[in-house]
Motif scaffolding. Structure first.
Motif, PDB file in Angstrom:
ATOM      1  N   ASN A  37       0.837  -1.215   0.000  1.00  0.00           N
ATOM      2  CA  ASN A  37       0.000   0.000   0.000  1.00  0.00           C
ATOM      3  C   ASN A  37       0.867   1.260   0.000  1.00  0.00           C
ATOM      4  OD1 ASN A  37      -2.437  -1.310  -0.111  1.00  0.00           O
ATOM      5  ND2 ASN A  37      -2.795  -1.240   2.109  1.00  0.00           N
ATOM      6  N   ALA A  38       1.973   1.226   0.782  1.00  0.00           N
ATOM      7  CA  ALA A  38       2.875   2.370   0.822  1.00  0.00           C
ATOM      8  C   ALA A  38       3.528   2.596  -0.530  1.00  0.00           C
ATOM      9  CB  ALA A  38       3.920   2.176   1.916  1.00  0.00           C
ATOM     10  N   ILE A  39       3.906   1.487  -1.198  1.00  0.00           N
ATOM     11  CA  ILE A  39       4.539   1.600  -2.526  1.00  0.00           C
ATOM     12  C   ILE A  39       3.555   2.196  -3.524  1.00  0.00           C
ATOM     13  CG2 ILE A  39       5.487   0.264  -4.439  1.00  0.00           C
ATOM     14  CD1 ILE A  39       6.554  -1.725  -2.349  1.00  0.00           C
ATOM     15  N   ASP A  40       2.279   1.735  -3.457  1.00  0.00           N
ATOM     16  CA  ASP A  40       1.260   2.259  -4.377  1.00  0.00           C
ATOM     17  C   ASP A  40       1.038   3.754  -4.172  1.00  0.00           C
ATOM     18  OD1 ASP A  40       0.897  -0.177  -5.552  1.00  0.00           O
ATOM     19  OD2 ASP A  40      -0.767  -0.773  -4.230  1.00  0.00           O
ATOM     20  N   ALA A  41       1.287   4.243  -2.928  1.00  0.00           N
ATOM     21  CA  ALA A  41       1.094   5.663  -2.642  1.00  0.00           C
ATOM     22  C   ALA A  41       2.240   6.516  -3.161  1.00  0.00           C
ATOM     23  CB  ALA A  41       0.924   5.883  -1.132  1.00  0.00           C
ATOM     24  N   MET A  42       3.335   5.873  -3.658  1.00  0.00           N
ATOM     25  CA  MET A  42       4.488   6.618  -4.171  1.00  0.00           C
ATOM     26  C   MET A  42       4.757   6.204  -5.616  1.00  0.00           C
ATOM     27  SD  MET A  42       7.022   6.558  -0.820  1.00  0.00           S
ATOM     28  CE  MET A  42       6.962   4.775  -0.606  1.00  0.00           C
ATOM     29  N   PRO A  43       3.885   6.531  -6.576  1.00  0.00           N
ATOM     30  CA  PRO A  43       4.061   6.092  -7.968  1.00  0.00           C
ATOM     31  C   PRO A  43       5.306   6.681  -8.630  1.00  0.00           C
ATOM     32  CG  PRO A  43       2.301   7.708  -7.800  1.00  0.00           C
ATOM     33  CD  PRO A  43       2.675   7.344  -6.407  1.00  0.00           C
ATOM     34  N   ASN A  44       5.757   7.804  -8.136  1.00  0.00           N
ATOM     35  CA  ASN A  44       6.941   8.460  -8.715  1.00  0.00           C
ATOM     36  C   ASN A  44       8.173   8.264  -7.856  1.00  0.00           C
ATOM     37  OD1 ASN A  44       5.368   9.547 -10.845  1.00  0.00           O
ATOM     38  ND2 ASN A  44       4.685  11.205  -9.486  1.00  0.00           N
ATOM     39  N   GLY A  45       8.142   7.265  -6.998  1.00  0.00           N
ATOM     40  CA  GLY A  45       9.285   6.994  -6.127  1.00  0.00           C
ATOM     41  C   GLY A  45       9.173   7.752  -4.815  1.00  0.00           C
ATOM     42  N   GLY A  46      10.031   7.400  -3.884  1.00  0.00           N
ATOM     43  CA  GLY A  46       9.998   8.042  -2.579  1.00  0.00           C
ATOM     44  C   GLY A  46      10.787   7.248  -1.563  1.00  0.00           C
ATOM     45  N   GLU A  47      10.428   7.411  -0.317  1.00  0.00           N
ATOM     46  CA  GLU A  47      11.181   6.756   0.753  1.00  0.00           C
ATOM     47  C   GLU A  47      10.202   6.086   1.711  1.00  0.00           C
ATOM     48  OE1 GLU A  47      15.071   7.984   3.277  1.00  0.00           O
ATOM     49  OE2 GLU A  47      13.334   9.257   3.649  1.00  0.00           O
ATOM     50  N   LEU A  48      10.543   4.855   2.082  1.00  0.00           N
ATOM     51  CA  LEU A  48       9.758   4.110   3.060  1.00  0.00           C
ATOM     52  C   LEU A  48      10.660   3.852   4.260  1.00  0.00           C
ATOM     53  CD1 LEU A  48       7.250   2.499   3.972  1.00  0.00           C
ATOM     54  CD2 LEU A  48       8.204   0.514   2.772  1.00  0.00           C
ATOM     55  N   ILE A  49      10.250   4.354   5.426  1.00  0.00           N
ATOM     56  CA  ILE A  49      11.038   4.193   6.654  1.00  0.00           C
ATOM     57  C   ILE A  49      10.275   3.289   7.601  1.00  0.00           C
ATOM     58  CG2 ILE A  49      12.120   5.369   8.598  1.00  0.00           C
ATOM     59  CD1 ILE A  49      12.214   7.891   6.913  1.00  0.00           C
ATOM     60  N   VAL A  50      10.952   2.210   8.039  1.00  0.00           N
ATOM     61  CA  VAL A  50      10.364   1.267   8.992  1.00  0.00           C
ATOM     62  C   VAL A  50      11.074   1.449  10.329  1.00  0.00           C
ATOM     63  CG1 VAL A  50       9.790  -1.121   9.496  1.00  0.00           C
ATOM     64  CG2 VAL A  50       9.923  -0.343   7.106  1.00  0.00           C
ATOM     65  N   ARG A  51      10.302   1.763  11.389  1.00  0.00           N
ATOM     66  CA  ARG A  51      10.883   1.993  12.717  1.00  0.00           C
ATOM     67  C   ARG A  51      10.251   1.029  13.714  1.00  0.00           C
ATOM     68  NH1 ARG A  51       9.931   7.363  10.866  1.00  0.00           N
ATOM     69  NH2 ARG A  51      11.853   8.576  10.586  1.00  0.00           N
ATOM     70  N   CYS A  52      11.066   0.609  14.673  1.00  0.00           N
ATOM     71  CA  CYS A  52      10.595  -0.284  15.735  1.00  0.00           C
ATOM     72  C   CYS A  52      10.996   0.305  17.085  1.00  0.00           C
ATOM     73  CB  CYS A  52      11.202  -1.684  15.601  1.00  0.00           C
ATOM     74  SG  CYS A  52      10.911  -2.458  14.005  1.00  0.00           S
ATOM     75  N   LYS A  53      10.096   0.220  18.039  1.00  0.00           N
ATOM     76  CA  LYS A  53      10.421   0.691  19.392  1.00  0.00           C
ATOM     77  C   LYS A  53       9.496   0.016  20.394  1.00  0.00           C
ATOM     78  CE  LYS A  53       7.487   4.801  19.645  1.00  0.00           C
ATOM     79  NZ  LYS A  53       7.459   6.253  19.934  1.00  0.00           N
ATOM     80  N   VAL A  54       9.892   0.098  21.656  1.00  0.00           N
ATOM     81  CA  VAL A  54       9.113  -0.487  22.744  1.00  0.00           C
ATOM     82  C   VAL A  54       8.544   0.661  23.576  1.00  0.00           C
ATOM     83  CG1 VAL A  54       9.150  -1.974  24.777  1.00  0.00           C
ATOM     84  CG2 VAL A  54      10.559  -2.535  22.774  1.00  0.00           C
ATOM     85  N   ASP A  55       7.240   0.634  23.815  1.00  0.00           N
ATOM     86  CA  ASP A  55       6.569   1.645  24.629  1.00  0.00           C
ATOM     87  C   ASP A  55       5.800   0.928  25.731  1.00  0.00           C
ATOM     88  OD1 ASP A  55       5.403   3.855  25.696  1.00  0.00           O
ATOM     89  OD2 ASP A  55       4.078   4.268  23.998  1.00  0.00           O
ATOM     90  N   ASP A  56       6.394   0.953  26.939  1.00  0.00           N
ATOM     91  CA  ASP A  56       5.833   0.200  28.076  1.00  0.00           C
ATOM     92  C   ASP A  56       5.731  -1.283  27.699  1.00  0.00           C
ATOM     93  OD1 ASP A  56       5.696   2.464  29.606  1.00  0.00           O
ATOM     94  OD2 ASP A  56       3.662   2.962  28.971  1.00  0.00           O
ATOM     95  N   ASP A  57       4.517  -1.837  27.663  1.00  0.00           N
ATOM     96  CA  ASP A  57       4.331  -3.264  27.376  1.00  0.00           C
ATOM     97  C   ASP A  57       3.911  -3.507  25.939  1.00  0.00           C
ATOM     98  OD1 ASP A  57       4.960  -3.907  29.992  1.00  0.00           O
ATOM     99  OD2 ASP A  57       2.875  -3.733  30.666  1.00  0.00           O
TER     100      ASP A  57
END
Length: 623
Positions: free
Chosen positions: A530-550
């Motif tokens: 879905n993210a790729i489809d939203a950038m038909p002319n290219g772009g950047e996809l950033i994947v972040r992971c973090k822990v918030d409490d539990d």
């Protein structure tokens, strides 16, 4: 009249008296003129005079004796001889007038004798009036002194305060009845006695201080003592003593002591002071309580997660708490109605109002509930207290509940629909395949291929509907999210739509979660595509992971076209899609999977800047 009237000069000469201001005091021949003034031109004043120029001239002179000539109405020249003397600071003019002709006649007969007689008369008159003036002045002064002493004695006796006059040897010269009552002695036994011998004083230290102030009064200084103790009828009474110098002819002769009983005043003052101290204690205690309550209220007001403000009838904010300051900081407006402009008039005079309005805060859409309640201020004007609460989370919860209800209803519909359509579709597909084996013309073959292709598409939709109606919960096992994420990225990197897309992964070691890896992989791939489809002319996809409490949060942020705010509430609905060839099941299935894991999917988006999908999963509690 008896004295002056007997004084005559010659046959026609006579004496009269006029005051320095022109008032006729005595006239033997014109009694009607007595009391009248020569400076007023009254008609009856000219019966014996043609004018008063001579008399006015005499009054204007500064000499004590002299003479003047004037012409009477009978056109006879007369001589006025006068002498001046004072009676109680008023100039009296003793005048004698005589015709000049008579003077000349007398002078011819016995000039010398008459001259002596006239001189003798003048001397006798002057002596008489001098004696009269002296006796009169002495009598007046004596009367004034008696009146003065009477007034003074009455004043002294009328004073409630105790008064005593001392000479420089501390002997009592004078005292009033109030002081005599204090000593319980008649005044004649007090006068002449030493002040300190008869003063009802039992405290030596006070006697010393009183003596020091009296000595200062002997030197011309004033002093006083507040709360001086004296025994009256065996009872201790407190007095206010004022001591002043006793001055005669600019010389200090002694001291004047005035003593006033202020026992009740002191007792009242002590009682007032006691009440004041008690009141001060209560006020201080109450102030501390109010301060504590105020601090509590301030803490509540400043920490409460709702905006609170006081406004006037125009919507201008008069006071606000910290949360309200945060709300208006970005909007740069100090008017409540301007902040919620889309609702029109936000205040109804003297009527409580409540409304919900959309509010952009930090680039995100928020739902704000505002309650406006009127109250009367101290100045009598109507003010309004407004409570602004961010109900975005509540709205989202309501939307999720509605979403779950829609999904539940749609699942029941999908189950029946898949069953009802699936069976006939299988028969149609079988007959199409049989027909393909029996036809030979090109057109029929192509037509059957198209029919078969659409049957397969319908079958795909039916399978999705079936999966949606009876979701497979999968096998929940402890899973490393980073492994699943890496696997998903490997699968999509060869997709032709990945051209021009830069993928950045900002994930470190994070706790494991209890999920089905295959279903989680399906969710990751769906969101990435879905993210790729939203950038038909290219772009950047950033994947972040973090822990918030539990919770473990995995966010996918793209730089695509973004999702309009009016579309966001519907993106997880089945069959809802903004793509030309989309089915509308990708996000709805992903949402159901994550919800089965006990998690949630959150979305933030801004048109033209991109979107962020955050998957929220509970951390696995490992023993």
């Amino acid at each position: 009249d008896q004295t002056v009237g007997q004084l005559k000069i010659g046959q026609k000469g006579h004496g009269w008296i006029i005051l320095g201001d022109g008032t006729l005091l005595y006239h033997p021949t014109q009694p009607s003129m007595i009391g009248r003034n020569i400076y007023t031109d009254e008609k009856q004043c000219f019966q014996c005079h043609r004018s008063f120029n001579a008399e006015r001239y005499i009054l204007s002179q500064k000499t004590t004796t002299g003479y003047q000539i004037y012409i009477s109405p009978e056109k006879e020249q007369k001589l006025i001889s006068y002498s001046v003397f004072k009676v109680t600071d008023i100039d009296w003019y003793l005048c004698f007038s005589i015709p000049i002709s008579e003077i000349f006649s007398t002078m011819e007969k016995s000039a010398k004798l008459h001259s002596l007689i006239i001189i003798s008369i003048f001397l006798v008159m002057l002596l008489f009036f001098a004696i009269y003036y002296y006796m009169n002045i002495k009598s007046v002064r004596a009367e004034e002194k008696l009146r003065y002493y009477s007034y003074l004695d009455n004043i002294i006796e009328s004073i409630i305060a105790k008064l005593v006059v001392l000479d420089k040897n501390y002997n009592i010269l004078l005292c009033n009845t109030s002081y005599a009552k204090l000593l319980k002695k008649p005044k004649n036994e007090i006068i002449g006695r030493n002040f300190f011998e008869i003063c009802p004083q039992r405290f030596e230290e006070y006697r010393k201080s009183l003596s020091e102030i009296i000595n200062k009064a002997f030197k011309g200084q004033h002093g006083s003592i507040m709360g001086y103790p004296l025994y009256v009828d065996g009872e201790l009474r407190y007095h206010h003593i004022v001591i002043n110098p006793f001055v005669i002819n600019n010389e200090v002769q002694g001291a004047v002591i005035v003593c006033d009983d202020i026992t009740e005043e002191i007792m009242l003052r002590e009682e007032i002071e006691r009440y004041a101290n008690e009141l001060e204690r209560l006020v201080e205690e109450r102030t501390k309580q109010l301060q504590i309550e105020k601090e509590k209220l301030d803490i509540i007001m400043q920490t409460i997660d709702s905006g609170i403000c006081i406004i006037n009838d125009k919507g201008d904010i008069l006071w606000m708490n910290k949360k309200m300051e945060d709300l208006i900081r970005e909007r740069k407006s100090n008017n409540l109605c301007d902040l919620f402009w889309q609702i029109g008039d936000c205040i109804v005079k003297d009527v409580p109002t409540q409304f919900v309005a959309k509010f952009m805060l930090n680039g995100k859409l928020h739902y704000m509930q505002c309650q406006v309640t009127p109250f009367k201020a101290e100045d009598g004007e109507t003010r309004y207290i407004a409570l602004i609460q961010d109900i975005t989370a509540l709205r989202q919860m309501e939307e999720k509940i509605a979403q779950s209800e829609k999904l539940s209803a749609l699942a029941r519909l999908a189950a029946g629909l898949a069953h009802e359509i699936g069976n006939p579709l299988t028969s149609i597909s079988s007959y199409v395949q049989v027909l393909k084996d029996h036809v030979t013309d090109e057109f029929s073959i192509q037509a059957l291929d198209v029919i078969l292709k659409h049957i397969q598409r319908i079958s795909y939709i039916i399978r999705n509907i079936s999966n949606f109606s009876k979701p497979y919960k999968g096998e929940l096992v402890p899973t490393d999210i980073l492994e699943v994420l890496q696997s998903s990225l490997e699968l999509v990197k060869f997709d032709k739509r990945m051209k021009g897309i830069n993928v950045k992964v900002e994930c470190r070691e994070i706790p494991r979660v209890l999920v089905d890896p295959n279903q989680l992989n399906q969710v990751f791939i769906n969101i990435i595509l879905n993210a790729i489809d939203a950038m038909p002319n290219g772009g950047e996809l950033i994947v972040r992971c973090k822990v918030d409490d539990d919770w473990v949060l995995i966010s996918f942020t793209d730089t695509g076209v973004g999702i309009p705010q009016d579309v966001l509430p519907f993106i997880f609905d089945p069959f809802f899609t903004t793509k030309e060839k989309g089915t509308g099941f990708g996000l709805s299935v992903s949402y159901s999977i994550i919800k089965n894991f006990g998690g949630d999917i959150l979305v933030e988006s801004e048109v033209g800047k991109g979107s962020t999908f955050t998957i929220k999963l509970p951390v696995l509690k490992e023993a």
